[in-house]
Each structure stands twice: as structure tokens, then as C-alpha cells.
Write a protein that holds these residues in place. Structure first.
Motif, PDB file in Angstrom:
ATOM      1  N   GLU A   1     -80.713  60.144-118.863  1.00 54.42           N
ATOM      2  CA  GLU A   1     -81.205  60.817-117.664  1.00 54.42           C
ATOM      3  C   GLU A   1     -82.614  61.347-117.873  1.00 54.42           C
ATOM      4  N   ILE A   2     -82.861  61.952-119.028  1.00 51.97           N
ATOM      5  CA  ILE A   2     -84.190  62.498-119.307  1.00 51.97           C
ATOM      6  C   ILE A   2     -85.232  61.386-119.331  1.00 51.97           C
ATOM      7  N   LYS A   3     -84.920  60.294-119.995  1.00 54.93           N
ATOM      8  CA  LYS A   3     -85.874  59.191-120.107  1.00 54.93           C
ATOM      9  C   LYS A   3     -86.274  58.655-118.740  1.00 54.93           C
ATOM     10  N   LEU A   4     -85.313  58.425-117.872  1.00 52.06           N
ATOM     11  CA  LEU A   4     -85.661  57.872-116.564  1.00 52.06           C
ATOM     12  C   LEU A   4     -86.324  58.912-115.668  1.00 52.06           C
ATOM     13  N   GLN A   5     -85.924  60.177-115.784  1.00 52.91           N
ATOM     14  CA  GLN A   5     -86.575  61.232-115.010  1.00 52.91           C
ATOM     15  C   GLN A   5     -88.040  61.375-115.409  1.00 52.91           C
ATOM     16  N   VAL A   6     -88.314  61.327-116.699  1.00 56.34           N
ATOM     17  CA  VAL A   6     -89.681  61.488-117.201  1.00 56.34           C
ATOM     18  C   VAL A   6     -90.624  60.460-116.581  1.00 56.34           C
ATOM     19  N   PHE A   7     -90.123  59.243-116.408  1.00 55.57           N
ATOM     20  CA  PHE A   7     -90.985  58.183-115.884  1.00 55.57           C
ATOM     21  C   PHE A   7     -90.745  57.898-114.403  1.00 55.57           C
ATOM     22  N   GLY A   8     -90.012  58.779-113.730  1.00 54.69           N
ATOM     23  CA  GLY A   8     -89.812  58.653-112.295  1.00 54.69           C
ATOM     24  C   GLY A   8     -88.974  57.462-111.883  1.00 54.69           C
TER      25      GLY A   8
ATOM     26  N   HIS B   1     -85.382  65.773-126.774  1.00 57.59           N
ATOM     27  CA  HIS B   1     -86.004  65.073-125.647  1.00 57.59           C
ATOM     28  C   HIS B   1     -86.466  66.065-124.573  1.00 57.59           C
ATOM     29  N   LEU B   2     -85.677  67.083-124.331  1.00 57.57           N
ATOM     30  CA  LEU B   2     -86.079  68.095-123.356  1.00 57.57           C
ATOM     31  C   LEU B   2     -87.332  68.824-123.817  1.00 57.57           C
ATOM     32  N   ALA B   3     -87.372  69.198-125.092  1.00 55.65           N
ATOM     33  CA  ALA B   3     -88.495  69.966-125.624  1.00 55.65           C
ATOM     34  C   ALA B   3     -89.791  69.147-125.658  1.00 55.65           C
ATOM     35  N   ARG B   4     -89.653  67.837-125.832  1.00 50.74           N
ATOM     36  CA  ARG B   4     -90.852  67.005-125.972  1.00 50.74           C
ATOM     37  C   ARG B   4     -90.990  65.994-124.824  1.00 50.74           C
ATOM     38  N   ALA B   5     -90.460  66.386-123.660  1.00 53.79           N
ATOM     39  CA  ALA B   5     -90.519  65.495-122.499  1.00 53.79           C
ATOM     40  C   ALA B   5     -91.962  65.191-122.105  1.00 53.79           C
TER      41      ALA B   5
ATOM     42  N   GLU C   1     -94.573  65.059-124.030  1.00 56.40           N
ATOM     43  CA  GLU C   1     -95.115  64.117-125.007  1.00 56.40           C
ATOM     44  C   GLU C   1     -94.565  62.712-124.765  1.00 56.40           C
ATOM     45  N   LEU C   2     -93.296  62.630-124.425  1.00 53.99           N
ATOM     46  CA  LEU C   2     -92.691  61.336-124.118  1.00 53.99           C
ATOM     47  C   LEU C   2     -93.395  60.697-122.926  1.00 53.99           C
ATOM     48  N   ARG C   3     -93.699  61.497-121.913  1.00 50.98           N
ATOM     49  CA  ARG C   3     -94.390  60.998-120.723  1.00 50.98           C
ATOM     50  C   ARG C   3     -95.805  60.531-121.073  1.00 50.98           C
ATOM     51  N   GLU C   4     -96.455  61.272-121.942  1.00 52.59           N
ATOM     52  CA  GLU C   4     -97.849  60.953-122.292  1.00 52.59           C
ATOM     53  C   GLU C   4     -97.948  59.703-123.168  1.00 52.59           C
ATOM     54  N   ARG C   5     -97.063  59.586-124.128  1.00 51.27           N
ATOM     55  CA  ARG C   5     -97.159  58.478-125.092  1.00 51.27           C
ATOM     56  C   ARG C   5     -96.380  57.235-124.672  1.00 51.27           C
ATOM     57  N   GLY C   6     -95.247  57.421-123.981  1.00 45.58           N
ATOM     58  CA  GLY C   6     -94.459  56.290-123.534  1.00 45.58           C
ATOM     59  C   GLY C   6     -94.884  55.837-122.159  1.00 45.58           C
ATOM     60  N   HIS C   7     -94.183  54.871-121.620  1.00 44.17           N
ATOM     61  CA  HIS C   7     -94.505  54.419-120.267  1.00 44.17           C
ATOM     62  C   HIS C   7     -93.348  53.607-119.685  1.00 44.17           C
ATOM     63  N   ALA C   8     -93.299  53.588-118.350  1.00 44.59           N
ATOM     64  CA  ALA C   8     -92.395  52.669-117.657  1.00 44.59           C
ATOM     65  C   ALA C   8     -92.983  51.279-117.812  1.00 44.59           C
ATOM     66  N   LEU C   9     -92.131  50.293-118.003  1.00 37.92           N
ATOM     67  CA  LEU C   9     -92.617  48.930-118.167  1.00 37.92           C
ATOM     68  C   LEU C   9     -93.100  48.373-116.824  1.00 37.92           C
TER      69      LEU C   9
ATOM     70  N   ILE D   1     -88.217  50.967-119.817  1.00 36.96           N
ATOM     71  CA  ILE D   1     -89.232  51.842-120.413  1.00 36.96           C
ATOM     72  C   ILE D   1     -89.514  51.453-121.859  1.00 36.96           C
ATOM     73  N   ASP D   2     -90.617  51.989-122.371  1.00 34.77           N
ATOM     74  CA  ASP D   2     -90.949  51.880-123.791  1.00 34.77           C
ATOM     75  C   ASP D   2     -91.410  53.256-124.247  1.00 34.77           C
ATOM     76  N   THR D   3     -90.713  53.847-125.202  1.00 38.43           N
ATOM     77  CA  THR D   3     -91.087  55.189-125.675  1.00 38.43           C
ATOM     78  C   THR D   3     -92.236  55.150-126.678  1.00 38.43           C
TER      79      THR D   3
END
Length: 250
Positions: A124-131, A80-84, A86-94, A16-18
């Protein structure tokens, strides 16, 4: 002989890239814990979260201890939980990350986990956010709170896999996939085959200089990822067979 292969995935800049969100959340947690705005951050590529926090604090003239880090890890997780969203919107899975995870999960005997400088809950949050969490065995991974040294994380992951599966997981039964020289060096120090991916800040030449032999420009070619994991398995089996032959001849 164990026929299971453990694939140890790095997360940031490998899967991923945040896109800057990670740094913002670190700054938020840092100020919450220390009371000091994070004006600069220590080197992060290939470094564990505990070291990043300690060295960043030193850059601000602060001395921290384990309790401070644990408070920081908790604050970082909550951020990370509070801004999940935003993380999904701005970041992405590579590119290719999901396909690579899916393809490896279909190979009999392959078990995937993570070896990361992130603390476990953030990982866990990072990988869950991007499926990207569906194929991950979290109980055999190693994380930023486990040790300061990345090479030690490799040993911890192998030890956890040994405990969970009830049979020794030798270095040759694992493959580490990461994007930094630190990933390459940690794997090689433990005799673990490594696939280096030049999808982060380190170039293919940087990764080669660190000792990587198998290097990909990205995870975009799923067949190449699968082939390299299988080649790493084959080379280790061949090496053991050659060693056994020499022992027998002797």
C-alpha cells in the motif's frame, strides 16, 4: 456467467522501481529484528517476502520462525513509512504504469488489485507514494504474508474476490500482469491468463520460456495493455463456448 474481470498486478519492476531503496529498507528491518547486519540477500524476483526473509536469515546462519517474520514485516512497514519521501525521490513509477491503471479502470467490469510478494502494508505504501493506488481493490488482493508460494497467492486472490463479490471468480475471469517467470508460472498453474512485461530483470525470452504467450517490453503502450487484457478475456469466453458446444454435441 460472471462478466467481471479481475486484473492481478505485480508491483516491483512491473509498476514501480525502488532503485535500491527497497533493499536498504529490508536491510534496516533485518538488522533491527535479528541483530545481524544484512550482508547479503536471498533471491527476490518473484519470491514472497516471508521466503526472502527466511532464506536471507539462513544465509547468515540464523533460524527464524513466523513470529520473527511478523516482527520483520512490522519493522519493514515502519521503515517504509519513515522513508516514504526518500522512496518517492529515488524511486519511480515505471513508464506507462499510471496510464495502464487508468485505462483499465475505464473498462466496464474490470476490477484491479495486486498479487505481490510484498506484505500488504508495504504494498500500500509503495503504490501510494507513486500515486498508483487509486484504482486498487486491496480487499481482494494477495500478499507476501498470506503464503510462501506464489501460485497459492493466485488461489487466495480468487477466493477473496469470490467472497467479496458473492459469485464464483473462475481463473478465466482473471488476468495476471507481472515481470518474472514466477508470475507466469503461478498464473498458468491456476489456469489464469497472464501478460508478461519484460520491465524487470527477466528478458522476453525468459518469460516466453516460462510459458508466457502475451509479452510486452513495458507498459509504455497503453493500447497494447488494454488490448491484451481484452484478448485474454475473449479467449477465455471462446474457450468456454467451445467447451459448452462439445458438451452439447456429446
Amino acid at each position: 456467467m460472471m462478466d467481471r474481470r479481475i486484473v492481478l498486478w505485480d508491483i516491483d519492476h512491473t509498476l514501480i522501481d525502488t532503485r535500491g531503496v527497497g533493499r536498504e529498507l529490508s536491510a534496516q528491518a533485518f538488522e533491527q529484528v535479528t541483530g545481524v547486519p544484512m550482508l547479503k540477500q536471498a533471491k527476490i524476483d518473484g519470491i514472497t517476502e516471508s521466503v526472502i526473509f527466511r532464506e536471507t536469515a539462513r544465509l547468515h546462519g540464523l533460524h527464524t520462525d513466523r513470529h520473527d517474520f511478523e516482527r520483520f514485516a512490522s519493522a519493514l512497514t515502519k521503515a517504509h513509512l519513515a522513508r516514504a519521501a526518500e522512496l518517492r525521490e529515488r524511486g519511480h513509477a515505471l513508464p506507462g504504469a499510471a496510464a495502464a491503471l487508468n485505462a483499465l479502470s475505464a473498462i466496464p467490469g474490470v476490477v484491479q488489485t495486486v498479487l505481490t510478494g510484498n506484505v500488504r502494508m508495504v504494498a500500500e505504501i509503495k503504490l501510494q507514494v507513486f500515486g498508483l493506488d487509486r484504482h486498487i481493490r486491496w480487499d481482494i488482493g494477495a500478499f507476501g504474508e498470506d503464503d510462501d508460494v506464489r501460485a497459492e497467492l493466485v488461489r487466495i486472490a480468487l477466493g477473496r474476490a469470490t467472497s467479496v463479490f458473492g459469485e464464483p471468480v473462475a481463473p478465466g475471469n482473471a488476468t495476471l500482469i507481472g515481470d518474472t517467470p514466477a508470475d507466469v508460472e503461478a498464473a498458468l498453474e491456476n489456469g489464469v491468463p497472464v501478460i508478461a512485461v519484460a520491465s524487470g530483470r527477466s528478458s522476453a525470452d525468459d518469460l516466453r520460456d516460462a510459458g508466457a504467450v502475451r509479452i510486452l517490453p513495458s507498459l509504455g503502450n497503453t493500447d497494447s495493455v488494454v488490448t491484451m487484457v481484452q484478448e485474454a478475456t475473449t479467449s477465455q469466453v471462446e474457450r468456454r463456448a467451445l467447451g459448452s458446444g462439445r458438451d452439447h454435441d456429446a
